[in-house]
Write a protein that holds these residues in place. Structure first.
Motif, mmCIF file in Angstrom:
data_model
loop_
_atom_site.group_PDB
_atom_site.id
_atom_site.type_symbol
_atom_site.label_atom_id
_atom_site.label_comp_id
_atom_site.label_asym_id
_atom_site.label_seq_id
_atom_site.Cartn_x
_atom_site.Cartn_y
_atom_site.Cartn_z
ATOM 1 N N LEU A 134 -4.565 -0.749 4.732
ATOM 2 C CA LEU A 134 -4.767 -2.142 4.342
ATOM 3 C C LEU A 134 -4.781 -3.068 5.557
ATOM 4 N N ASN B 287 -0.048 5.364 3.048
ATOM 5 C CA ASN B 287 -1.402 4.841 3.239
ATOM 6 C C ASN B 287 -1.469 3.325 3.358
ATOM 7 N N GLY B 288 -0.322 2.665 3.440
ATOM 8 C CA GLY B 288 -0.316 1.216 3.583
ATOM 9 C C GLY B 288 -0.985 0.739 4.855
ATOM 10 N N GLY C 86 0.778 -1.231 0.000
ATOM 11 C CA GLY C 86 0.000 0.000 0.000
ATOM 12 C C GLY C 86 0.811 1.283 0.000
#
Length: 496
Positions: free
Chosen positions: A177, A173-174, A169
């Motif tokens: 997930l 913004n990972g 991601g």
């Protein structure tokens, strides 16, 4: 019974194990959120401009809400319906995970993360209660063995899964997930839970009332006990936070007085104190609380050492613990099958292996060259994981062996509460030791790379010495219980 169709018996057996699979899958999903989110904190900080205090509350709020929900949810499940409470908790967990995934600000994420903790704490006692309800005798040991295997895998693979999702991601913004992952999995689990979980046939408590005052007093005691520890970051924490422990003593005393009075009135309290007269239950709770004060704290320090000290990425740092997950699963499966024959001696042997494994882990971290260190630590995890598999599941089976089915939810929730409280205390102390040494060395060091790595070596060695001491204490408790049991067995044999 002898005339029953064996096909029907097989179908019944298949149904029970399918229901068990649903329980274990949801428990694993819940436990994953205790470990995988830790590796996402830097991503959350970058994305939502979070402060260190906010990040601490994301971790601590989940743990605190989890612990707070356990006993009331366990009691409600015993009184009403474990299936209904399980489904309610699963729906709430899935919805709160969705809200976490789309949180626009750090404040929203903190609130939804706390809601997620409450949902997880609602589910977990129902899992333990349903296992007690579905299985008896050696079959229950095998079920708890598989349960422990999945929990061990979830705990150890959490950082690896988290690191992989962040890599997919992106750094900013990972982290979303990590929460999105729960949504489709939660919906699938919900479908099978509605279809497969038993609708009735659970043991029924003699009294049907719910002790609201007792629940509130116990909740206040849990909050005031855990709060000073979950708010400990090791970075300029106010000493005034320890005043919360005064409140814990007060609320605990009021809770005990109320529960005794409530039972004298012929009513059913939140916690039946006569359970603690069972040495198997009392000693099992003590062992698991001390053990879980050590294990999660050790995993956290491994993550910090590998990422901050050696500069590994979250994904590769998480992969170092995969051997622990693999051998823990094997140990849990084997332990569940032989615990009825071996008894507490199996837990003693497992704890000895855990102590040896984590001593080897500490030596691997501080004595090997940096390029070899991750591999050497992974090798040490092979030993510690196998020992851990012989501890958690067998201890759970032995702890709940004499508990009536109608009280299994609240009894299991007390065991889970011991784990959460132990985790909060152990993590707070270990983190303070670790960061105290790192920051102290940074303030007085020369800023060279060697000095920096030496500081992390010292921090990991000191922090792991603390956690290994806790593991050794759990070993002493298990040996003491084993000695008492063997003496009692000899007296019974002599009397016969």
């Amino acid at each position: 019974m002898s005339s029953a169709d064996p096909t029907d018996a097989r179908l019944d057996d298949r149904t029970r194990w399918r229901a068990f699979a649903v329980c274990v899958a949801v428990a694993a999903l819940t436990i994953l959120d205790l470990s995988k989110v830790n590796v996402g904190l830097p991503s959350i900080e970058q994305s939502l401009h979070a402060t260190s205090s906010s990040l601490q509350l994301i971790v601590a709020g989940y743990a605190l809400a989890f612990g707070l929900a356990l006993v009331p949810a366990g009691r409600l499940g015993d009184l009403k319906s474990r299936r209904a409470l399980f489904i309610v908790g699963l729906v709430a967990f899935t919805v709160s995970s969705l809200l976490c995934a789309v949180a626009p600000t750090i404040e929203v994420l903190m609130v939804t993360r706390i809601l997620q903790g409450f949902a997880a704490g609602t589910q977990m006692p129902q899992v333990i209660g349903l296992v007690q309800q579905l299985f008896r005798g050696p079959e229950r040991g095998r079920a708890f063995g598989l349960f422990g295997a999945m929990i061990g895998i979830s705990t150890a693979l959490g950082p690896t899964i988290g690191g992989g999702l962040i890599a997919i991601g992106g750094e900013e913004n990972g982290w979303r997930l990590l929460f999105w992952m729960n949504v489709p999995l939660g919906l699938v689990a919900l479908f099978f839970a509605v279809k497969l979980l038993p609708k009735g046939a659970q043991g029924q408590a003699k009294d049907r009332e719910l002790d609201i005052v007792g629940i509130l007093l116990l909740g206040a005691a849990i909050i005031t006990l855990m709060l000073p520890f979950v708010l400990t970051t090791g970075a300029g924490d106010s000493g005034a936070r320890w005043l919360w422990l005064v409140g814990f003593v007060v609320f605990l005393g009021l809770f005990v007085l109320w529960e005794v009075r409530y039972k004298r009135q012929g009513k059913s309290p939140v916690v039946h104190f006569e359970l603690f007269r069972l040495s198997s239950y009392r000693n099992g709770l003590s062992i698991v609380a001390v053990y879980f004060a050590a294990i999660p704290a050790s995993f956290l320090m491994v993550t910090l050492f590998l990422q901050e000290g050696l500069g590994l990425s979250p994904l590769f740092a998480g992969m170092v613990s995969i051997p622990f997950a693999a051998t823990s699963a094997v140990g849990s499966y084997i332990g569940g099958r032989i615990v009825d024959r071996v008894g507490r001696a199996l837990v003693v042997f497992g704890l000895f292996m855990v102590v040896v494994g984590f001593v080897l882990l500490m030596l691997a971290a501080v004595l090997t060259p940096p390029e070899v260190t991750p591999w050497a630590m992974a090798g040490a995890f092979l030993v510690g994981g196998l020992g851990g598999g012989f501890v958690v599941s067998p201890n759970q089976t032995l702890t709940l062996a004499e508990i009536p089915v109608e009280q299994s939810g609240v009894a299991g929730s007390m065991q889970q509460l011991g784990q959460r409280v132990g985790t909060a205390i152990g993590t707070a102390v270990a983190t303070s030791i670790f960061y105290g040494i790192v920051r102290g060395s940074a303030a007085g060091g020369d800023g060279s790379g060697g000095s920096r790595l030496d500081a992390y070596h010292d921090a990991f060695r000191s922090g792991t010495t603390f956690t290994v001491s806790l593991m050794a204490l759990a070993l002493v408790l298990a040996v003491g219980d084993l000695v008492v049991r063997r003496r009692a067995a000899r007296r019974e044999a002599a009397a016969a």
